[in-house]
Every structure is written in C-alpha cells, then in structure tokens.
Design a protein around this motif. Structure first.
Motif, PDB file in Angstrom:
ATOM      1  N   ASN A  91       0.850  -1.181   0.000  1.00 24.38           N
ATOM      2  CA  ASN A  91       0.000   0.000   0.000  1.00 24.38           C
ATOM      3  C   ASN A  91       0.889   1.235   0.000  1.00 24.38           C
ATOM      4  OD1 ASN A  91      -1.823   2.091   0.483  1.00 24.38           O
ATOM      5  ND2 ASN A  91      -3.128   0.826   1.793  1.00 24.38           N
ATOM      6  N   PRO A  92       1.424   1.620  -1.179  1.00 19.00           N
ATOM      7  CA  PRO A  92       2.400   2.713  -1.241  1.00 19.00           C
ATOM      8  C   PRO A  92       1.919   4.026  -0.625  1.00 19.00           C
ATOM      9  CG  PRO A  92       2.335   1.548  -3.318  1.00 19.00           C
ATOM     10  CD  PRO A  92       1.191   1.022  -2.498  1.00 19.00           C
ATOM     11  N   LYS A  93       0.672   4.402  -0.888  1.00 19.66           N
ATOM     12  CA  LYS A  93       0.175   5.683  -0.381  1.00 19.66           C
ATOM     13  C   LYS A  93       0.190   5.723   1.140  1.00 19.66           C
ATOM     14  CE  LYS A  93      -3.664   8.937  -0.853  1.00 19.66           C
ATOM     15  NZ  LYS A  93      -4.993   9.183  -1.478  1.00 19.66           N
ATOM     16  N   GLN A  94      -0.282   4.652   1.769  1.00 13.72           N
ATOM     17  CA  GLN A  94      -0.304   4.595   3.231  1.00 13.72           C
ATOM     18  C   GLN A  94       1.119   4.557   3.797  1.00 13.72           C
ATOM     19  OE1 GLN A  94      -2.452   1.253   4.766  1.00 13.72           O
ATOM     20  NE2 GLN A  94      -2.150   1.802   6.904  1.00 13.72           N
ATOM     21  N   ARG A  95       1.975   3.754   3.184  1.00 12.79           N
ATOM     22  CA  ARG A  95       3.348   3.645   3.668  1.00 12.79           C
ATOM     23  C   ARG A  95       4.092   4.965   3.507  1.00 12.79           C
ATOM     24  NH1 ARG A  95       6.819   2.247   7.323  1.00 12.79           N
ATOM     25  NH2 ARG A  95       8.939   2.097   6.503  1.00 12.79           N
ATOM     26  N   LEU A  96       3.886   5.668   2.386  1.00  9.41           N
ATOM     27  CA  LEU A  96       4.594   6.918   2.162  1.00  9.41           C
ATOM     28  C   LEU A  96       4.196   7.993   3.162  1.00  9.41           C
ATOM     29  CD1 LEU A  96       4.790   7.240  -1.736  1.00  9.41           C
ATOM     30  CD2 LEU A  96       6.600   6.667  -0.121  1.00  9.41           C
ATOM     31  N   SER A  97       2.950   7.991   3.591  1.00 10.35           N
ATOM     32  CA  SER A  97       2.539   8.990   4.591  1.00 10.35           C
ATOM     33  C   SER A  97       3.310   8.808   5.888  1.00 10.35           C
ATOM     34  CB  SER A  97       1.030   8.900   4.838  1.00 10.35           C
ATOM     35  OG  SER A  97       0.692   7.675   5.471  1.00 10.35           O
ATOM     36  N   ILE A  98       3.611   7.548   6.231  1.00 13.31           N
ATOM     37  CA  ILE A  98       4.398   7.261   7.431  1.00 13.31           C
ATOM     38  C   ILE A  98       5.846   7.674   7.229  1.00 13.31           C
ATOM     39  CG2 ILE A  98       5.272   5.408   8.920  1.00 13.31           C
ATOM     40  CD1 ILE A  98       2.658   3.869   8.252  1.00 13.31           C
ATOM     41  N   VAL A  99       6.403   7.291   6.087  1.00  7.60           N
ATOM     42  CA  VAL A  99       7.817   7.563   5.805  1.00  7.60           C
ATOM     43  C   VAL A  99       8.086   9.058   5.699  1.00  7.60           C
ATOM     44  CG1 VAL A  99       9.624   7.306   4.059  1.00  7.60           C
ATOM     45  CG2 VAL A  99       8.242   5.335   4.714  1.00  7.60           C
ATOM     46  N   LEU A 100       7.203   9.785   5.024  1.00 13.05           N
ATOM     47  CA  LEU A 100       7.391  11.229   4.869  1.00 13.05           C
ATOM     48  C   LEU A 100       7.411  11.935   6.224  1.00 13.05           C
ATOM     49  CD1 LEU A 100       5.086  11.782   1.781  1.00 13.05           C
ATOM     50  CD2 LEU A 100       7.557  12.187   1.841  1.00 13.05           C
ATOM     51  N   GLU A 101       6.575  11.468   7.130  1.00 16.69           N
ATOM     52  CA  GLU A 101       6.579  12.052   8.478  1.00 16.69           C
ATOM     53  C   GLU A 101       7.871  11.701   9.209  1.00 16.69           C
ATOM     54  OE1 GLU A 101       3.768  12.381  12.463  1.00 16.69           O
ATOM     55  OE2 GLU A 101       3.209  11.016  10.845  1.00 16.69           O
ATOM     56  N   GLN A 102       8.338  10.462   9.060  1.00 16.14           N
ATOM     57  CA  GLN A 102       9.565  10.043   9.746  1.00 16.14           C
ATOM     58  C   GLN A 102      10.769  10.878   9.341  1.00 16.14           C
ATOM     59  OE1 GLN A 102       9.311   5.768   8.706  1.00 16.14           O
ATOM     60  NE2 GLN A 102       9.496   5.339  10.885  1.00 16.14           N
ATOM     61  N   VAL A 103      10.858  11.233   8.066  1.00 14.22           N
ATOM     62  CA  VAL A 103      12.043  11.959   7.586  1.00 14.22           C
ATOM     63  C   VAL A 103      11.822  13.465   7.485  1.00 14.22           C
ATOM     64  CG1 VAL A 103      12.840   9.938   6.308  1.00 14.22           C
ATOM     65  CG2 VAL A 103      11.478  11.678   5.125  1.00 14.22           C
ATOM     66  N   GLY A 104      10.643  13.938   7.898  1.00 15.94           N
ATOM     67  CA  GLY A 104      10.386  15.374   7.902  1.00 15.94           C
ATOM     68  C   GLY A 104      10.097  15.958   6.531  1.00 15.94           C
ATOM     69  N   LEU A 105       9.375  15.204   5.679  1.00 18.63           N
ATOM     70  CA  LEU A 105       9.073  15.685   4.329  1.00 18.63           C
ATOM     71  C   LEU A 105       7.573  15.855   4.065  1.00 18.63           C
ATOM     72  CD1 LEU A 105      11.620  13.717   2.104  1.00 18.63           C
ATOM     73  CD2 LEU A 105      11.528  16.188   2.456  1.00 18.63           C
ATOM     74  N   LEU A 106       6.750  15.775   5.099  1.00 17.61           N
ATOM     75  CA  LEU A 106       5.319  16.014   4.895  1.00 17.61           C
ATOM     76  C   LEU A 106       5.115  17.432   4.345  1.00 17.61           C
ATOM     77  CD1 LEU A 106       3.467  14.433   7.956  1.00 17.61           C
ATOM     78  CD2 LEU A 106       3.286  13.763   5.556  1.00 17.61           C
ATOM     79  N   GLY A 107       4.331  17.537   3.293  1.00 19.94           N
ATOM     80  CA  GLY A 107       4.094  18.829   2.658  1.00 19.94           C
ATOM     81  C   GLY A 107       5.043  19.130   1.511  1.00 19.94           C
ATOM     82  N   TRP A 108       6.027  18.266   1.302  1.00 20.41           N
ATOM     83  CA  TRP A 108       7.011  18.481   0.236  1.00 20.41           C
ATOM     84  C   TRP A 108       6.767  17.549  -0.955  1.00 20.41           C
ATOM     85  CZ3 TRP A 108      11.003  22.122   0.444  1.00 20.41           C
ATOM     86  CH2 TRP A 108      11.135  22.790   1.671  1.00 20.41           C
ATOM     87  N   GLU A 109       5.652  16.845  -0.960  1.00 21.89           N
ATOM     88  CA  GLU A 109       5.410  15.820  -1.972  1.00 21.89           C
ATOM     89  C   GLU A 109       5.403  16.371  -3.400  1.00 21.89           C
ATOM     90  OE1 GLU A 109       3.804  16.347   0.827  1.00 21.89           O
ATOM     91  OE2 GLU A 109       2.772  14.563   1.574  1.00 21.89           O
ATOM     92  N   GLN A 110       4.946  17.599  -3.603  1.00 20.47           N
ATOM     93  CA  GLN A 110       4.840  18.168  -4.952  1.00 20.47           C
ATOM     94  C   GLN A 110       6.083  18.952  -5.367  1.00 20.47           C
ATOM     95  OE1 GLN A 110       2.259  17.228  -6.801  1.00 20.47           O
ATOM     96  NE2 GLN A 110       1.642  16.071  -4.982  1.00 20.47           N
ATOM     97  N   THR A 111       7.106  18.960  -4.528  1.00 16.70           N
ATOM     98  CA  THR A 111       8.332  19.702  -4.838  1.00 16.70           C
ATOM     99  C   THR A 111       9.251  18.872  -5.727  1.00 16.70           C
ATOM    100  OG1 THR A 111       8.195  20.784  -2.673  1.00 16.70           O
ATOM    101  CG2 THR A 111      10.299  20.924  -3.836  1.00 16.70           C
TER     102      THR A 111
END
Length: 202
Positions: A105-125
């Motif tokens: 489930n890439p979408k669900q997993r990526l939401s966790i990973v992005l938070e872990q590495v401090g990239l939430l909100g940077w997905e469209q960059t």
C-alpha cells in the motif's frame, strides 16, 4: 548481520582488508576510517552490490552470496550520494521506489515515511530544487520505504549543517530501536554520539 573474514580486491588493489564482525537488531554499528579505508566497499558488499573476494556475509541468517534477492528485500541502503531522479517530484519518486520495492500500500506507507524523515508537505516539490539537507531526507525515505530490517548509511552527515546533523542523529536513534543500523563516517566525535559499537578500518 554476521561477516566472517570479509575482504575485497579490485585486481591487485586491496580495497578492504579482511574483517570479521557481528551486529544485532537494536544496535548501531559504526564503520570508521580515513578515505580509502574500505567503508563504502563494506557497505556495497552488505548491500549485495559487490561480491566479496574472501569471506561470507549472513543477514537474518541468509547468505548474501547465495540468495542476494532475499537479502535486498531486507536491506535499505543510502549511499553517500543518494540515487535520486531529480526531475521528479518527491512524491512521484518515492511512489516509484515503493512500487519497485513491492510495497503493498504505497500511499499509506509513504505517509508514514514522509513524516519520519520530515518531508510532509514536500510531496509536490521537484527534487532538483531541494537543498542538500532535504535531498538527504529524500534519500533516507527511499532507503526505508519498504521498512527494512537492516539500514546501511554511507556518510549520511556529509554536507549537512549542524542543525541537520542533530536531526539525522534523532532519526537514526529512532530507526535503531527496531532494526540493525550500520553507519560509516570519518568523524569520530559524531560517531560517538550515534553508535553502540565500532569497527576501525585501515
């Protein structure tokens, strides 16, 4: 991870002198040495990118030389220069990596990973406009997107400023609580704050 009499030669050049070590889950092992001592070579051997000249490696009881595909599924690797497709956005790149890694489930997993590495909100960059520190975060995200049991980080603090190094230290502490982490560096003071055990290469 267990490695016995592990070495690597390229022709007549000895890239890594024989080493033997073991490291368990919940530990951070530091590889220390000057440039050319074999830190990156060791990482590439563990990541199945190179084959050893002598010795053997087992990860989670699986022989790396005999079953590299099974080992790759359990290992996350961040080389000194992260393997980024700079024309993609952060989100598109990580979604691609997740699919290549077989994440269910890439979408669900990526939401966790992005938070872990401090990239939430940077997905469209787009990656190429990111600073060195944020590119390193993307590199970390690709290394952990499949939730590996083993994390290999080659000079992860290279080029980071002091505040980013503190963030990296916090990230590694969190990661090590539930997996095996191996970090390479030539900066002994930083390694003292990160690692539970060390190997000095020369």
């Amino acid at each position: 991870i267990t490695a016995a009499n592990l070495s690597k030669k390229f022709g007549s050049k000895q890239a890594l002198k024989p080493i033997t070590f073991s490291v368990g889950s919940g530990e951070v092992l530091g590889l220390i040495g000057a440039n050319g001592a074999g830190k990156t070579t060791t990482m590439r051997l563990l990541a199945t990118i190179l084959e050893p000249t002598t010795g053997s490696i087992k990860i989670q009881g699986i022989n790396v030389q005999q079953n590299p595909d099974a080992v790759r599924a359990m290992v996350g690797y961040l080389p000194e220069k992260p393997p980024l497709y700079e024309d993609l956005t952060v989100g598109d790149y990580l979604h691609f990596v997740a699919e290549m890694r077989g994440v269910e489930n890439p979408k669900q997993r990526l939401s966790i990973v992005l938070e872990q590495v401090g990239l939430l909100g940077w997905e469209q960059t787009v990656i190429k406009v990111l600073s060195k520190g944020y590119r390193q975060r993307v590199g970390l995200a690709q290394a952990i997107v499949h939730d590996p049991a083993v994390l290999l980080l080659d000079e992860p603090n290279s080029g980071l400023d002091p505040s980013q190094i503190v963030g990296m230290r916090r990230f590694l502490t969190d990661m090590a609580s539930e997996r095996t982490v191996i970090v390479s560096s030539h900066i002994l003071s930083e390694m003292n704050q990160l690692c539970s055990t060390f190997i000095c290469l020369n």
